[in-house]
Design an enzyme around this catalytic site. Structure first.
Site, PDB file in Angstrom:
ATOM      1  N   ASN A 182      94.981  51.129 -67.369  1.00 43.90           N
ATOM      2  CA  ASN A 182      95.672  49.925 -66.354  1.00 43.90           C
ATOM      3  C   ASN A 182      94.966  48.405 -66.457  1.00 43.90           C
ATOM      4  OD1 ASN A 182      96.943  47.918 -64.513  1.00 43.90           O
ATOM      5  ND2 ASN A 182      96.653  50.036 -62.610  1.00 43.90           N
TER       6      ASN A 182
ATOM      7  N   LYS B 156      95.664  45.586 -65.458  1.00 40.73           N
ATOM      8  CA  LYS B 156      95.681  44.988 -65.321  1.00 40.73           C
ATOM      9  C   LYS B 156      96.119  43.773 -65.431  1.00 40.73           C
ATOM     10  CE  LYS B 156      93.429  48.353 -62.096  1.00 40.73           C
ATOM     11  NZ  LYS B 156      91.774  48.689 -60.522  1.00 40.73           N
TER      12      LYS B 156
ATOM     13  N   HIS C 107     101.158  50.720 -57.092  1.00 45.16           N
ATOM     14  CA  HIS C 107      99.652  51.151 -57.367  1.00 45.16           C
ATOM     15  C   HIS C 107      98.514  50.245 -55.838  1.00 45.16           C
ATOM     16  CE1 HIS C 107      95.363  49.588 -58.188  1.00 45.16           C
ATOM     17  NE2 HIS C 107      95.705  50.207 -59.934  1.00 45.16           N
TER      18      HIS C 107
ATOM     19  N   GLU D 117      96.262  48.373 -55.620  1.00 49.75           N
ATOM     20  CA  GLU D 117      96.269  46.194 -55.178  1.00 49.75           C
ATOM     21  C   GLU D 117      97.623  45.429 -54.843  1.00 49.75           C
ATOM     22  OE1 GLU D 117      94.669  46.223 -59.366  1.00 49.75           O
ATOM     23  OE2 GLU D 117      93.298  47.670 -57.865  1.00 49.75           O
TER      24      GLU D 117
ATOM     25  N   GLU E  29      95.053  57.338 -56.127  1.00 45.66           N
ATOM     26  CA  GLU E  29      94.090  56.491 -56.584  1.00 45.66           C
ATOM     27  C   GLU E  29      93.096  55.804 -55.148  1.00 45.66           C
ATOM     28  OE1 GLU E  29      94.026  54.865 -60.441  1.00 45.66           O
ATOM     29  OE2 GLU E  29      95.335  53.511 -59.198  1.00 45.66           O
TER      30      GLU E  29
ATOM     31  N   GLY F 231      87.138  50.153 -58.469  1.00 46.36           N
ATOM     32  CA  GLY F 231      86.460  48.752 -58.927  1.00 46.36           C
ATOM     33  C   GLY F 231      84.994  49.044 -58.618  1.00 46.36           C
TER      34      GLY F 231
ATOM     35  N   SER G 171      86.721  53.991 -60.914  1.00 49.98           N
ATOM     36  CA  SER G 171      86.136  54.375 -61.260  1.00 49.98           C
ATOM     37  C   SER G 171      85.695  55.187 -62.436  1.00 49.98           C
ATOM     38  CB  SER G 171      85.159  53.976 -59.822  1.00 49.98           C
ATOM     39  OG  SER G 171      85.113  52.681 -59.477  1.00 49.98           O
TER      40      SER G 171
ATOM     41  N   GLY H  56      91.449  51.585 -65.039  1.00 48.79           N
ATOM     42  CA  GLY H  56      91.260  50.075 -64.612  1.00 48.79           C
ATOM     43  C   GLY H  56      89.638  50.418 -65.708  1.00 48.79           C
TER      44      GLY H  56
END
Ligand code: 13P
Length: 258
Positions: free
Chosen positions: A9, A11, A99, A101, A173, A179, A218, A239
């Site tokens: 991903n 992003k 997701h 985010e 996730e 992150g 991560s 990510g």
């Protein structure tokens, strides 16, 4: 047997020249791994505006394409949105949906009802949703993790017919692991994945045994092997480490060996 899926991903990262370099690096790295590499399915999910060029860079390789989002309406006055048919035209096979985010960071854009509509639109357009679920740190500390996962999974799948496993990928996730450099332990991941598979069985019966459940948060080459070796961890949604060919290939290799 579930074929592992390692999906990157990206992003909102990379410029077009960097995207091209990255795809080249991945193609070279996968070719160097030989036919064995096919044991793992590899996908990359660039920003929507790069889907067409990235499809060209990846053309003729085994690398699949995915989008990071779409809108559920087929057409109309939805400025800035992309329909499932538009996304499918780029050659995308996968669509990341729900997701964290988009659920939490970008101004509370998405709720479970909207995500459910997007799941249906994605499947109707012949693509596979990667439905993301995961608890926040506060929810984990309040021991609500399994309840949150049950709710997000079942709400995301209301009215979705899962007659075959290729209609869905789930990604666990944990929000606190995204992150942050702090991944879930293999034990925490396995517990969440086994729970999700159990819930999936309630909606999809035995098809649940064939649906892939990815871990995201991560994941790096040095922790991927241990995570992937757990029985219900069927791949990763990556990510940061998907932005460098070496790191992403390192995760693919760890998956092959697990
Ligand atoms: P990181 O691998 O950067 O933690 O991101 C995980 C993720 O959000 C993938 O969708």
């Amino acid at each position: 047997m579930r074929r592992p899926l390692v999906a990157g991903n990206w992003k909102m990262n990379l410029d077009l020249a960097q995207a091209r370099e990255l795809v080249k690096g991945l193609r070279d790295g996968l070719a160097a791994l030989g036919p064995d590499a096919r044991k793992v399915e590899v996908a990359i999910c660039p920003p929507a505006i790069y889907l067409f060029p990235v499809a060209k860079y990846a053309d003729g390789s085994e690398i699949k394409l995915g989008a990071q989002n779409l809108y559920y309406e087929p057409k109309g006055a939805f400025t800035g949105e992309l329909s499932a048919a538009m996304v499918a035209e780029t050659g995308a096979r996968y669509v990341i949906l729900g997701h964290s985010e988009r659920r939490h960071t970008i101004g509370h854009l998405e709720d479970d009802r909207m995500i459910n509509r997007k799941v249906k639109a994605t499947i109707a357009a012949g693509m596979t949703p990667i439905l993301c679920v995961g608890e926040t740190l506060a929810e984990r500390e309040a021991e609500q993790t399994l309840d949150v996962l049950t709710f997000q999974l079942t709400a995301g799948l209301v009215g979705v017919g899962l007659e075959s496993a290729d209609k869905l990928v789930v990604a666990y996730e944990p929000v606190w692991a995204i992150g942050t450099g702090r991944n879930a332990t293999p034990k925490q991941a396995q517990q969440a994945h086994a729970h999700l598979r159990g819930q999936l069985r309630e909606v999809a019966g035995n098809v649940a045994d064939e649906v892939r459940i990815l871990y995201g948060g991560s994941m790096k080459p040095d922790n991927a092997g241990e995570l992937m070796s757990r029985p219900d961890v069927d791949g990763g949604l990556i990510g940061g480490a998907s932005l460098k060919a070496d790191a992403f290939l390192g995760i693919i290799k760890a998956t092959l060996m697990s």
